[in-house]
Write an enzyme that holds these catalytic residues in place. Structure first.
Site, PDB file in Angstrom:
ATOM      1  N   GLY A 267       4.555   1.854   9.627  1.00  0.00           N
ATOM      2  CA  GLY A 267       5.714   1.516  10.460  1.00  0.00           C
ATOM      3  C   GLY A 267       6.251   2.744  10.418  1.00  0.00           C
TER       4      GLY A 267
ATOM      5  N   ARG B  10       3.508   2.796  -5.039  1.00  0.00           N
ATOM      6  CA  ARG B  10       4.594   3.470  -4.346  1.00  0.00           C
ATOM      7  C   ARG B  10       5.611   3.480  -5.981  1.00  0.00           C
ATOM      8  NH1 ARG B  10       4.333  -0.723   0.260  1.00  0.00           N
ATOM      9  NH2 ARG B  10       3.299  -0.203   2.533  1.00  0.00           N
TER      10      ARG B  10
END
Ligand code: AMP
Length: 394
Positions: free
Chosen positions: A374, A35
């Site tokens: 998500g 990330r």
């Protein structure tokens, strides 16, 4: 189309950049820095342009209170190594205070600072004041590059856009391009592969995809709810009881709209939910009463390989079995391998399928692996994500 950092003059400006630095940590150490590396193109671009870069992120769930185990300090240190330049960490229990404001005001062009975990503040996840206004005092331009939280309207992901010119970073630009192109402009045949545990969670995505795809392939734990809907016994397999009717509905809709629906024909079953459990392969209409389906079987793997080889665009979300257990990972591995060999545009939704592609060594062969679990699901559902919606149009 949303504006990006390329469309705005950032030189000499204080630029507030929301990243997704929610990295996995163990004993105070970062165990996977993807990330952070995904955020580098935007940060390096801003540094090269002489912006004064102020980074924001959340990590974990400190639930609105300062908790040292959720401090972003280790992320600042890792980022500093990756950038090869200092990242000024601004520790503060309230994220913004007078000292943090002074540090931000004193930044020179090309300097980078990082704020403390924005979820130390209770307002963050409610998108409430005074936190948004306090963050806004630090900068002049808002850049959202946190795709992983773009489906949330929080102070640092959407609220800031009320205060200043707001654009996307390169990571969000890339996610929107790949996911958006797949949905709106796919090279056909377009195949969606849906796996994972619960059908209920993925119904809205499947419904939206049914309007777009040529074929829909079901795998993983959700298959057993479909088997039940078809009238088969499923032993002790995972069942999403409330979604049996929805599964029937999906089968009807697929038929009505001419979408080819592929369901497993056989399954690897185990006596217990355990890697070392006794196991066997059974056709879908003969699962023993005391066993549970853990993976797709060899006939299904062959069938699915063939379907994957024919597709030109493939979206994959959710593993084909309990891939965390090596004895039940074959199906997921075979799907990842088939995608890697397909020559198609391959888009892997975040979360478990991304982890599986990585674990089995196929990550480099995919066209795009989404950084947001998500968020990518909501995008595939056809929803507008607040962290993107709030940015300026081109
Ligand atoms: P999801 O978060 O819905 O994508 O589900 C991912 C999880 O589904 C993974 O942890 C898998 O182990 C689990 N899963 C996949 N297949 C099965 C299965 N047949 N039975 C139980 N869990 C499964």
């Amino acid at each position: 189309m949303k504006k990006t950092v390329r469309d705005i003059d950032v030189t000499g400006k204080r630029v507030l950049v929301r990243c997704d630095f929610n990295v996995p940590m163990q004993d105070g150490k970062i165990t996977d820095d993807r990330r952070i590396t995904s955020a580098l193109p935007t940060i390096e671009y801003l540094v090269d342009k002489g912006a004064k870069v102020i980074l924001m992120s959340h990590m974990g769930r400190p639930k609105g209170e300062p908790k040292p185990e959720f401090s972003l300090k280790p992320v600042a240190d890792r980022l500093s190594q990756l950038l090869g330049r200092e990242v000024i960490f601004a520790p503060s229990d309230t994220v913004v205070d007078d000292k943090v404001k002074e540090t931000a005001a004193a930044l020179e062009p090309g300097q980078v600072m990082m704020l403390e975990n924005v979820r130390y503040r209770a307002e963050e996840t409610k998108n409430e004041e005074p936190f948004t206004g306090q963050l806004a005092q630090l900068g002049e331009i808002f850049v959202n590059d946190a795709f992983g939280t773009a489906h949330r309207a929080h102070c640092s992901t959407a609220g800031l856009a009320k205060y200043m010119p707001s654009v996307s970073g390169f990571l969000i630009e890339k996610e929107v391009k790949f996911l958006g192109d797949a949905l709106e402009n796919p090279e056909r045949p377009f195949l969606a592969i849906m796996g994972g545990a619960k059908v209920g969670d993925k119904i809205p995505v499947i419904e939206n995809l049914l309007k777009k795809v040529d074929s829909l392939m079901i795998a993983g734990g959700m298959s057993y709810t479909f088997f039940r809907a078809m009238g088969y016994e499923i032993g002790t397999s995972i069942l999403d009881e409330e979604s049996i009717d929805l599964a029937k509905d999906i089968m009807d809709k697929a038929k009505a709209s001419g979408v080819e629906l592929l369901l497993p024909v056989d399954t690897v079953c185990a006596a217990e939910f355990d890697n070392d459990s006794e196991k066997g392969v059974y056709d879908r209409d003969s699962i023993p009463a005391d066993m549970m389906g853990m993976d797709i079987g060899p006939k299904t793997i062959e069938l699915y390989r063939g379907a994957i080889a024919k597709a030109k665009t493939i979206v994959w979300n959710g593993p084909a079995g309990v891939f965390e257990m090596p004895n039940f990972a074959e199906g997921t591995k075979a799907i990842a391998a088939a995608l890697a060999d397909s020559g198609a545009v391959t888009i892997v939704g975040g979360g478990d399928s991304a982890a599986a592609a990585e674990q089995f060594g196929y990550a480099d062969k995919m066209t795009h692996i989404s950084t947001g679990g998500g968020a990518s699901l909501e995008f595939l559902e056809g929803k507008e994500l607040p962290g993107i919606l709030c940015l300026e149009d081109k």
